[in-house]
Design a protein around this motif. Structure first.
Motif, PDB file in Angstrom:
ATOM      1  N   VAL A  89      20.124  15.261  46.562  1.00  0.00           N
ATOM      2  CA  VAL A  89      21.363  15.179  45.787  1.00  0.00           C
ATOM      3  C   VAL A  89      21.531  16.475  45.007  1.00  0.00           C
ATOM      4  CG1 VAL A  89      22.556  13.988  43.900  1.00  0.00           C
ATOM      5  CG2 VAL A  89      21.188  12.665  45.526  1.00  0.00           C
ATOM      6  N   VAL A  90      22.739  17.039  45.092  1.00  0.00           N
ATOM      7  CA  VAL A  90      23.072  18.217  44.271  1.00  0.00           C
ATOM      8  C   VAL A  90      23.823  17.688  43.052  1.00  0.00           C
ATOM      9  CG1 VAL A  90      24.260  20.451  44.235  1.00  0.00           C
ATOM     10  CG2 VAL A  90      23.330  19.559  46.402  1.00  0.00           C
ATOM     11  N   PRO A  91      23.251  17.826  41.844  1.00  0.00           N
ATOM     12  CA  PRO A  91      23.932  17.267  40.661  1.00  0.00           C
ATOM     13  C   PRO A  91      25.265  17.961  40.399  1.00  0.00           C
ATOM     14  CG  PRO A  91      21.675  17.993  40.142  1.00  0.00           C
ATOM     15  CD  PRO A  91      22.004  18.523  41.499  1.00  0.00           C
ATOM     16  N   TRP A  92      26.194  17.210  39.818  1.00  0.00           N
ATOM     17  CA  TRP A  92      27.486  17.796  39.440  1.00  0.00           C
ATOM     18  C   TRP A  92      27.278  18.822  38.351  1.00  0.00           C
ATOM     19  CZ3 TRP A  92      31.101  16.936  42.716  1.00  0.00           C
ATOM     20  CH2 TRP A  92      31.232  15.704  43.350  1.00  0.00           C
ATOM     21  N   GLU A  93      28.110  19.878  38.392  1.00  0.00           N
ATOM     22  CA  GLU A  93      28.130  20.784  37.249  1.00  0.00           C
ATOM     23  C   GLU A  93      29.420  21.582  37.225  1.00  0.00           C
ATOM     24  OE1 GLU A  93      26.057  25.004  37.946  1.00  0.00           O
ATOM     25  OE2 GLU A  93      24.629  23.380  37.714  1.00  0.00           O
TER      26      GLU A  93
END
Ligand SMILES: *[C@@H]1O[C@H](CO)[C@@H](O)[C@H](O)[C@H]1NC(C)=O
Ligand SMILES: *[C@@H]1O[C@H](CO)[C@@H](O)[C@H](O)[C@H]1NC(C)=O
Ligand SMILES: *[C@@H]1O[C@H](CO)[C@@H](O)[C@H](O)[C@H]1NC(C)=O
Ligand SMILES: *[C@@H]1O[C@H](CO)[C@@H](O)[C@H](O)[C@H]1NC(C)=O
Ligand SMILES: *[C@@H]1O[C@H](CO)[C@@H](O)[C@H](O)[C@H]1NC(C)=O
Ligand SMILES: *[C@@H]1O[C@H](CO)[C@@H](O)[C@H](O)[C@H]1NC(C)=O
Ligand SMILES: *[C@@H]1O[C@H](CO)[C@@H](O)[C@H](O)[C@H]1NC(C)=O
Ligand SMILES: *[C@@H]1O[C@H](CO)[C@@H](O)[C@H](O)[C@H]1NC(C)=O
Ligand SMILES: *[C@@H]1O[C@H](CO)[C@@H](O)[C@H](O)[C@H]1NC(C)=O
Length: 400
Positions: free
Chosen positions: A26-30
């Protein structure tokens, strides 16, 4: 143990359980968790996602699962009377123009931004003439023309842009469309652009308009099987996947997606058990369609509880081969890497999720599918099904 072996020996049950895809990372939101995103695409190992919340297009390295850059210069999410208004927000639809190493992105003010993928920078802004958002696109690589929708105009418009000089060459209006226009798709077989029209006066269940973008004319209208399609995507041969929307569930009580043979105008398959789609795509490497059924319901009725899914459909057999639970917020976007087959779906409360493809669970249908009508299941004989069952049963014995 006896019970699980018994279940494994029922081919139909087991087939539904074959998992081609497994979550990898998972690529975290930013910087902010996204609540409003739009389309996504994978090109040359990089995933691009339109994120209206963060007014950016995220760039993710698919192999490493890391965020590489945010392309900026977009309108972002416009709030009107306390509510987000997608019709004047952006970035929205997007498409890669590989021969120029560029990404074209629709923005909230009727402009199309041209991004240089060498440095992830907006290098041009083309005004379509619309005052509301520019949205979804098709790229005619033979004529080097972009067809982009301006669906929120009083009369929805498809605008044609020259990739060579960024000039607006003209546009096609859709005066009969009663609920906007959705995905356009270029068919290399005949050179026409097919436009998803969810609803029209003549066809309340939806139509596909065939457009000659050189003559700026609608030349043919194909009726849909009460589908109200949003996303559409060409598969093998002249097969067009129609991503039937939530409106088809609400208005017609239908619970399917459909495949239209554009050469005859005939519906060659309806795949039951999944609906409520937005973006749909086709990957020739797996020979699968991927449908973002983010407004699917559990029992296929409008009263049914929300059951958002990503559906994977085999283009050879027209069967639903896997579903992955998603959400009804940002999971209307789907992308797949034709090289690695990695699948990417944005989930609002989780992040950008990457799923890897397990080739050992499938046979390779590509190029062996005959006419593509899929009724014979030519690419995947029953023997293979039984073999998969045997392998699964063996694995179960070893594990237990
Ligand atoms: C990005 O690349 C394009 C094409 O090479 C160039 O025109 C532009 O100036 C570059 N932009 C930046 C900010 O480096
Ligand atoms: C249609 O295209 C013309 C250019 O040929 C442009 O001036 C006009 O603004 C466009 N209209 C819309 C609604 O996009
Ligand atoms: C732009 O390129 C198109 C071809 O893509 C051509 O038809 C048109 O005349 C060109 N316009 C200008 C202003 O150069
Ligand atoms: C709109 O509908 C009318 C009546 O069905 C038809 O004659 C006309 O060709 C349609 N126009 C377009 C642009 O689809
Ligand atoms: C496809 O449609 C045509 C024309 O409507 C019809 O004649 C033909 O029988 C159809 N073919 C199939 C396979 O249904
Ligand atoms: C299927 O076969 C094609 C052509 O041989 C190949 O390019 C592709 O990678 C194969 N796909 C899988 C999933 O093995
Ligand atoms: C579908 O599910 C809803 C919610 O549980 C229920 O109210 C409805 O009766 C169901 N409809 C059918 C046809 O099963
Ligand atoms: C989305 O799903 C949630 C439950 O997960 C539900 O409460 C909500 O009503 C759904 N929203 C829409 C617009 O369907
Ligand atoms: C943002 O999403 C993460 C999960 O990726 C979650 O843990 C966090 O609570 C969220 N933050 C906000 C402000 O919603």
């Amino acid at each position: 143990m006896k019970l699980s072996l018994f279940l494994l020996l029922l081919p139909v049950t087991v087939l539904a359980d074959v998992s081609y895809y497994h979550k990898r990372t998972v690529v975290p939101w930013e910087p902010k968790n996204a609540t409003s995103v739009d389309q996504s695409v994978i090109n040359d190992g990089y995933y691009y996602l339109s994120d209206r919340t963060n007014a950016a297009v995220h760039v993710v390295n698919v192999a490493t699962g890391t965020l590489m850059a945010d392309i900026t210069g977009f309108i972002g999410l416009n709030i009107v009377n306390g509510k987000p208004d997608n019709g004047i927000s952006g970035p929205n639809g997007l498409t890669v123009v590989p021969d120029h190493n560029q990404l074209y992105v629709g923005d909230g003010d009727g402009t199309v931004k041209v991004v240089d993928l060498g440095n992830n920078t907006v290098v041009a802004s083309i005004h379509t003439g619309a005052s509301t958002r520019s949205d979804e696109m098709a790229y005619d690589s033979t004529r080097q023309l972009i067809a982009v929708t301006n669906p929120e105009e009083t009369v929805p418009v498809l605008t044609i842009i020259s990739v060579a000089n960024h000039t607006v060459l003209g546009n096609i209006t859709f005066p009969n469309a009663t609920n906007g226009i959705e995905q356009p798709a270029w068919n290399p077989a005949d050179g026409y652009v097919y436009v998803s029209v969810p609803e029209s006066n003549a066809n309340p269940g939806g139509e596909i308009d065939v457009v000659d973008i050189e003559q700026l004319k609608i030349i043919k209208i194909l009726q849909q099987p009460n589908c109200n399609s949003h996303g559409i995507a060409f598969g093998p041969y002249d097969q067009l996947m129609l991503g039937c929307s939530q409106d088809s569930i609400i208005t017609y009580g239908t619970n399917h997606v459909a495949i239209l043979d554009v050469s005859t105008g005939n519906v060659t398959a309806t795949i039951p058990g999944i609906a409520g789609c937005d973006q749909v795509i086709y990957n020739p490497t797996t020979n699968f369609y991927y449908v973002s059924a983010y407004q699917n319901t559990a029992n296929g009725t409008k009263q049914g509880t929300p059951d958002p899914l990503l559906g994977i459909i085999d283009a050879a057999t027209h069967s639903l081969v896997q579903t992955i639970p998603t959400d009804n917020i940002t999971a209307h976007s789907v992308a797949v890497d034709p090289k690695t087959n990695t699948l990417v779906v944005p989930l609002a409360n989780i992040g950008i999720v990457l799923y890897d493809f397990d080739a050992s669970t499938t046979t390779n249908d590509t190029g062996t599918t005959g006419t593509g009508t899929g009724t014979s299941g030519a690419g995947r004989p029953e023997l293979v099904h039984l073999l998969l069952v045997a392998v699964a049963a063996f694995a179960a014995i070893v594990n237990l």
